[in-house]
Write an enzyme that holds these catalytic residues in place. Structure first.
Site, PDB file in Angstrom:
ATOM      1  N   LEU A  15     -31.401  -0.974 -28.615  1.00 59.71           N
ATOM      2  CA  LEU A  15     -30.165  -0.432 -28.038  1.00 59.71           C
ATOM      3  C   LEU A  15     -28.913  -0.903 -28.769  1.00 59.71           C
ATOM      4  CD1 LEU A  15     -32.215   0.067 -25.676  1.00 59.71           C
ATOM      5  CD2 LEU A  15     -30.377  -0.456 -24.110  1.00 59.71           C
ATOM      6  N   GLY A  56     -39.083  -2.122 -39.267  1.00 53.62           N
ATOM      7  CA  GLY A  56     -39.873  -3.023 -40.126  1.00 53.62           C
ATOM      8  C   GLY A  56     -40.554  -4.100 -39.291  1.00 53.62           C
ATOM      9  N   GLY A  77     -25.365  -5.870 -23.550  1.00 56.34           N
ATOM     10  CA  GLY A  77     -24.411  -4.786 -23.319  1.00 56.34           C
ATOM     11  C   GLY A  77     -24.582  -4.181 -21.932  1.00 56.34           C
ATOM     12  N   ASP A 105     -26.878 -10.731 -35.566  1.00 57.06           N
ATOM     13  CA  ASP A 105     -26.563  -9.351 -35.911  1.00 57.06           C
ATOM     14  C   ASP A 105     -27.848  -8.708 -36.425  1.00 57.06           C
ATOM     15  OD1 ASP A 105     -25.523  -7.058 -37.362  1.00 57.06           O
ATOM     16  OD2 ASP A 105     -23.576  -8.031 -37.034  1.00 57.06           O
ATOM     17  N   LYS A 156     -26.960   7.794 -35.645  1.00 58.67           N
ATOM     18  CA  LYS A 156     -28.061   7.982 -34.702  1.00 58.67           C
ATOM     19  C   LYS A 156     -29.049   9.038 -35.207  1.00 58.67           C
ATOM     20  CE  LYS A 156     -26.890   5.235 -31.212  1.00 58.67           C
ATOM     21  NZ  LYS A 156     -27.731   4.156 -30.698  1.00 58.67           N
ATOM     22  N   TYR A 197     -21.143   7.405 -35.875  1.00 53.17           N
ATOM     23  CA  TYR A 197     -22.061   7.233 -34.745  1.00 53.17           C
ATOM     24  C   TYR A 197     -23.088   8.363 -34.715  1.00 53.17           C
ATOM     25  CZ  TYR A 197     -23.397   6.531 -29.813  1.00 53.17           C
ATOM     26  OH  TYR A 197     -24.075   6.309 -28.638  1.00 53.17           O
TER      27      TYR A 197
HETATM   28  P1  NAD Z   1     -22.576  -1.397 -25.150  1.00 55.24           P
HETATM   29  O1  NAD Z   1     -21.507  -1.358 -26.168  1.00 55.24           O
HETATM   30  O2  NAD Z   1     -22.236  -1.905 -23.779  1.00 55.24           O
HETATM   31  O3  NAD Z   1     -23.836  -2.206 -25.653  1.00 55.24           O
HETATM   32  C1  NAD Z   1     -24.222  -2.296 -26.989  1.00 55.24           C
HETATM   33  C2  NAD Z   1     -24.690  -3.707 -27.258  1.00 55.24           C
HETATM   34  O4  NAD Z   1     -25.109  -3.815 -28.629  1.00 55.24           O
HETATM   35  C3  NAD Z   1     -23.595  -4.749 -27.056  1.00 55.24           C
HETATM   36  O5  NAD Z   1     -24.091  -5.837 -26.326  1.00 55.24           O
HETATM   37  C4  NAD Z   1     -23.224  -5.146 -28.483  1.00 55.24           C
HETATM   38  O6  NAD Z   1     -22.675  -6.439 -28.562  1.00 55.24           O
HETATM   39  C5  NAD Z   1     -24.549  -4.985 -29.204  1.00 55.24           C
HETATM   40  N1  NAD Z   1     -24.427  -4.765 -30.653  1.00 55.24           N
HETATM   41  C6  NAD Z   1     -23.644  -3.867 -31.303  1.00 55.24           C
HETATM   42  N2  NAD Z   1     -23.810  -3.956 -32.633  1.00 55.24           N
HETATM   43  C7  NAD Z   1     -24.742  -4.931 -32.848  1.00 55.24           C
HETATM   44  C8  NAD Z   1     -25.327  -5.511 -34.005  1.00 55.24           C
HETATM   45  N3  NAD Z   1     -25.005  -5.091 -35.226  1.00 55.24           N
HETATM   46  N4  NAD Z   1     -26.223  -6.505 -33.844  1.00 55.24           N
HETATM   47  C9  NAD Z   1     -26.565  -6.956 -32.615  1.00 55.24           C
HETATM   48  N5  NAD Z   1     -26.038  -6.463 -31.480  1.00 55.24           N
HETATM   49  C10 NAD Z   1     -25.127  -5.455 -31.594  1.00 55.24           C
HETATM   50  O7  NAD Z   1     -23.137   0.101 -25.049  1.00 55.24           O
HETATM   51  P2  NAD Z   1     -24.137   0.762 -24.017  1.00 55.24           P
HETATM   52  O8  NAD Z   1     -23.391   1.803 -23.268  1.00 55.24           O
HETATM   53  O9  NAD Z   1     -24.866  -0.274 -23.267  1.00 55.24           O
HETATM   54  O10 NAD Z   1     -25.135   1.508 -25.007  1.00 55.24           O
HETATM   55  C11 NAD Z   1     -26.407   0.979 -25.332  1.00 55.24           C
HETATM   56  C12 NAD Z   1     -27.155   1.941 -26.252  1.00 55.24           C
HETATM   57  O11 NAD Z   1     -27.329   3.199 -25.611  1.00 55.24           O
HETATM   58  C13 NAD Z   1     -26.432   2.213 -27.573  1.00 55.24           C
HETATM   59  O12 NAD Z   1     -27.383   2.296 -28.599  1.00 55.24           O
HETATM   60  C14 NAD Z   1     -25.802   3.564 -27.344  1.00 55.24           C
HETATM   61  O13 NAD Z   1     -25.633   4.258 -28.544  1.00 55.24           O
HETATM   62  C15 NAD Z   1     -26.817   4.238 -26.435  1.00 55.24           C
HETATM   63  N6  NAD Z   1     -26.167   5.272 -25.605  1.00 55.24           N
HETATM   64  C16 NAD Z   1     -25.379   4.936 -24.559  1.00 55.24           C
HETATM   65  C17 NAD Z   1     -24.753   5.938 -23.827  1.00 55.24           C
HETATM   66  C18 NAD Z   1     -23.869   5.622 -22.657  1.00 55.24           C
HETATM   67  O14 NAD Z   1     -23.284   6.541 -22.079  1.00 55.24           O
HETATM   68  N7  NAD Z   1     -23.738   4.380 -22.239  1.00 55.24           N
HETATM   69  C19 NAD Z   1     -24.928   7.288 -24.177  1.00 55.24           C
HETATM   70  C20 NAD Z   1     -25.731   7.577 -25.274  1.00 55.24           C
HETATM   71  C21 NAD Z   1     -26.361   6.570 -25.981  1.00 55.24           C
HETATM   72  N1  UDP Z   2     -38.024  -6.831 -41.245  1.00 60.61           N
HETATM   73  C1  UDP Z   2     -37.547  -7.628 -40.239  1.00 60.61           C
HETATM   74  N2  UDP Z   2     -38.441  -8.323 -39.467  1.00 60.61           N
HETATM   75  C2  UDP Z   2     -39.776  -8.240 -39.655  1.00 60.61           C
HETATM   76  C3  UDP Z   2     -40.273  -7.407 -40.687  1.00 60.61           C
HETATM   77  C4  UDP Z   2     -39.361  -6.701 -41.465  1.00 60.61           C
HETATM   78  O1  UDP Z   2     -36.352  -7.740 -40.006  1.00 60.61           O
HETATM   79  O2  UDP Z   2     -40.501  -8.896 -38.930  1.00 60.61           O
HETATM   80  C5  UDP Z   2     -37.080  -6.108 -42.083  1.00 60.61           C
HETATM   81  C6  UDP Z   2     -37.295  -6.412 -43.551  1.00 60.61           C
HETATM   82  O3  UDP Z   2     -36.376  -7.428 -43.933  1.00 60.61           O
HETATM   83  C7  UDP Z   2     -37.022  -5.105 -44.251  1.00 60.61           C
HETATM   84  C8  UDP Z   2     -37.014  -4.062 -43.161  1.00 60.61           C
HETATM   85  O4  UDP Z   2     -37.341  -4.735 -41.957  1.00 60.61           O
HETATM   86  O5  UDP Z   2     -35.753  -5.127 -44.849  1.00 60.61           O
HETATM   87  C9  UDP Z   2     -37.992  -2.957 -43.399  1.00 60.61           C
HETATM   88  O6  UDP Z   2     -39.281  -3.462 -43.467  1.00 60.61           O
HETATM   89  P1  UDP Z   2     -40.416  -2.718 -44.289  1.00 60.61           P
HETATM   90  O7  UDP Z   2     -41.665  -3.512 -44.151  1.00 60.61           O
HETATM   91  O8  UDP Z   2     -40.463  -1.307 -43.900  1.00 60.61           O
HETATM   92  O9  UDP Z   2     -39.816  -2.711 -45.742  1.00 60.61           O
HETATM   93  P2  UDP Z   2     -40.008  -3.625 -47.004  1.00 60.61           P
HETATM   94  O10 UDP Z   2     -39.986  -5.048 -46.518  1.00 60.61           O
HETATM   95  O11 UDP Z   2     -41.314  -3.217 -47.553  1.00 60.61           O
HETATM   96  O12 UDP Z   2     -38.842  -3.275 -47.828  1.00 60.61           O
END
Ligand code: NAD
Ligand code: UDP
Ligand code: UDP
Length: 343
Positions: free
Chosen positions: A98, A127, A37, A83, A174, A170
Site C-alpha cells: 500500500l 522481488g 497510513g 523507504d 500505478k 500517480y
Molecule cells: P496514505 O497517504 O494515508 O498512506 C500511504 C502510506 O504509505 C503512508 O503511511 C506513507 O507514509 C507510506 N509511504 C509513502 N511512500 C512510501 C515509501 N516510499 N516508502 C515507505 N512508505 C511510504 O494513503 P491511503 O489513503 O492510506 O492509501 C493507501 C494505498 O491505497 C495507496 O497505495 C493508495 O494509492 C491506494 N489508494 C487509496 C485510495 C483512497 O481513497 N484512500 C484510493 C485509491 C488507491
Molecule cells: N528485492 C528486495 N528484497 C528481496 C528480494 C529482492 O528488496 O527479498 C529487490 C532486489 O533488490 C531487486 C528487486 O527486488 O532490486 C527485484 O528483484 P528481482 O529478483 O526481480 O531482480 P534482480 O535481483 O534479479 O535484479
C-alpha cells in the site's frame, strides 16, 4: 515516588485490543507496506485482531506512528521505518503493498518520488515476493481509468490518462505497478492480486490530507466556506474504509488474479456532497465554487460486478453512517489540538 511509579508501570501489563488466538498452521506472517497510513493502519488492525504476525514498513511521509501505536510492543507486531525504494529483506507469507501517497496534493508534492515509490518500490516488493514465495496484493487505483470515457468503469476498460499531466506521476505509476505485477506473475510465477481502489474515507485520514472528504468536513467544523473546485458537477463515489479492508482481505484469500474494483457505486456530484456534509455537521456555512483543477476526472463510479461474483463482496456502510463516524473522528482531532494550544 518516581521509582515506585516506574515499578508499578513495569508490573502492569500493556493492554492491547483483543487478538484472536490462531493455531500455528493458520497464523501467517504478513507485511503491510504503508501500514502507518490511513487505509494501511485499518488493515493492520484487522490482521492483528485476526491473530496474524504483522510487519509494517513505512517511511512516515504521509503516515504516522500514532496510527499503529495501539500495537507497538505487541509480540505479533513489528514496525520498520524504511523507504521501500530501498530493498527490503524480510521473511513473510503475504504482502499487502500500500505504500504510496494517495491524495493529489501529497503525490504531486514530489512527483519524481511518487513515480519511484510506485515503480522501484513495487519492483522491490515483487522481488521480495518472488524470493520468499509470498502472495502479494497491490493497492492500485481508480485513477488508472483517468478521466473515463466509459461509465461506470468496469475492469476491462483500459482508461483515458494524460501521460504528462499533473496527475501522471500517480496514475502512470500505478499503471506500471499493475504491469509489473502481471510481468512477475507470468515470468516468475509470483502470485499477485490487484485491487483497483475507488475514493475511500474514514477516521485517521490525515488532517492535511487535502482530499475532498477531509477538506469539506474540516471546513464545516471550523465554520469556514466549503470550497468546491470548478462547477461541482463532477462526480465521485465514496467507500467507507471498513468496506475496503474487508474487500482487500477477501481478495487476498481468493484465487482471483485479475484486477478487481473495490468501491461503493453510489455516485454523488461534488456539490451534492458538500451539502450532505454541511447538513450532517449541522450548520449552514456557505458553499463556494472556486477555480477548477487541471485534468480533474469528471465522472467516477465503479462497476463492481466482478467483486460481487468472484469475491461475494459488496460495500455495506451507507454514506451517512460513514460520514457520522468520520466527522466524530475529526471533531476529536480538532478538540485535542485546541487543548494542546491552550496548555
Ligand atoms: P496514505 O497517504 O494515508 O498512506 C500511504 C502510506 O504509505 C503512508 O503511511 C506513507 O507514509 C507510506 N509511504 C509513502 N511512500 C512510501 C515509501 N516510499 N516508502 C515507505 N512508505 C511510504 O494513503 P491511503 O489513503 O492510506 O492509501 C493507501 C494505498 O491505497 C495507496 O497505495 C493508495 O494509492 C491506494 N489508494 C487509496 C485510495 C483512497 O481513497 N484512500 C484510493 C485509491 C488507491
Ligand atoms: N528485492 C528486495 N528484497 C528481496 C528480494 C529482492 O528488496 O527479498 C529487490 C532486489 O533488490 C531487486 C528487486 O527486488 O532490486 C527485484 O528483484 P528481482 O529478483 O526481480 O531482480 P534482480 O535481483 O534479479 O535484479
Ligand atoms: N474537490 C473539491 N474541493 C476540495 C477538494 C476536492 O471540490 O476541497 C473535488 C476535486 O476537484 C475532485 C473531487 O473533489 O473533483 C475529489 O477530489 P479528491 O482530491 O478527494 O480525490 P480524487 O478523486 O480527485 O483523487
Amino acid at each position: 515516588l518516581e521509582k515506585k511509579l516506574a515499578y508499578i508501570e513495569k508490573q502492569t501489563p500493556r493492554r492491547f485490543p483483543f487478538v484472536n488466538n490462531l493455531n500455528h498452521k493458520s497464523k501467517k506472517r504478513i507485511l503491510v507496506t504503508g501500514g502507518a497510513g490511513f487505509v494501511g493502519s485499518h488493515l493492520v488492525d484487522k490482521l492483528m485482531m485476526s491473530g496474524h504476525e504483522v510487519t509494517v514498513v513505512d517511511n512516515f511521509f504521509t503516515g504516522s506512528k500514532r496510527n499503529v501505536e495501539q500495537w507497538v510492543g505487541h509480540e505479533n507486531f513489528e514496525l520498520i521505518h524504511q523507504d521501500i525504494v530501498t530493498p527490503l529483506f524480510v521473511e513473510v507469507d503475504e504482502i499487502y503493498h500500500l505504500a504510496s501517497p494517495a491524495s493529489p496534493p501529497h503525490y504531486m508534492y514530489n512527483s519524481v518520488k511518487t513515480i519511484k515509490t510506485n515503480t522501484i518500490g513495487t519492483i522491490n516488493m515483487l522481488g521480495l515476493a518472488k524470493r520468499v514465495g509470498a502472495k502479494i496484493l497491490i493497492a492500485s487505483t481508480s485513477e488508472v481509468y483517468g478521466d473515463p470515457e466509459v461509465h461506470p468503469q468496469p475492469e476491462t476498460y483500459w482508461g483515458h490518462v494524460n501521460p504528462i499531466g499533473p496527475r501522471a506521476c500517480y496514475d502512470e505509476g500505478k499503471r506500471v505497478a499493475e504491469t509489473l505485477s502481471y510481468a512477475y506473475a507470468k515470468q516468475d510465477r509470483v502470485s499477485v492480486r490487484v485491487a483497483r481502489i475507488f475514493n475511500t474515507y474514514g477516521p485517521r485520514m490525515h488532517v492535511d490530507d487535502g482530499r475532498v472528504v477531509s477538506n469539506f468536513i474540516l471546513q464545516a467544523l471550523r465554520n469556514e466556506t466549503l470550497t468546491v473546485y470548478g462547477r461541482g458537477n463532477q462526480t465521485r463515489s465514496f467507500q467507507y474504509v471498513s468496506d475496503l479492508v474487508e474487500g482487500l482481505v477477501t481478495l487476498m484469500a481468493s484465487n482471483f488474479t485479475q484486477p478487481v474494483n473495490l468501491g461503493n457505486p453510489v455516485e454523488y456530484t461534488i456539490s451534492e456532497f458538500a451539502s450532505i456534509i454541511r447538513a450532517i455537521v449541522g450548520n449552514n456555512n456557505p458553499i463556494k465554487s472556486v477555480d477548477g483543477i487541471e485534468d480533474d476526472p469528471q465522472r467516477r463510479k465503479p462497476d463492481i460486478t466482478r467483486a460481487k461474483i468472484h469475491l461475494k463482496w459488496t460495500p455495506k456502510v451507507p454514506l451517512r453512517e460513514g460520514l457520522i463516524r468520520t466527522i466524530a473522528h475529526f471533531r476529536g482531532v480538532l478538540e485535542k489540538s485546541k487543548l494542546t494550544l491552550s496548555l
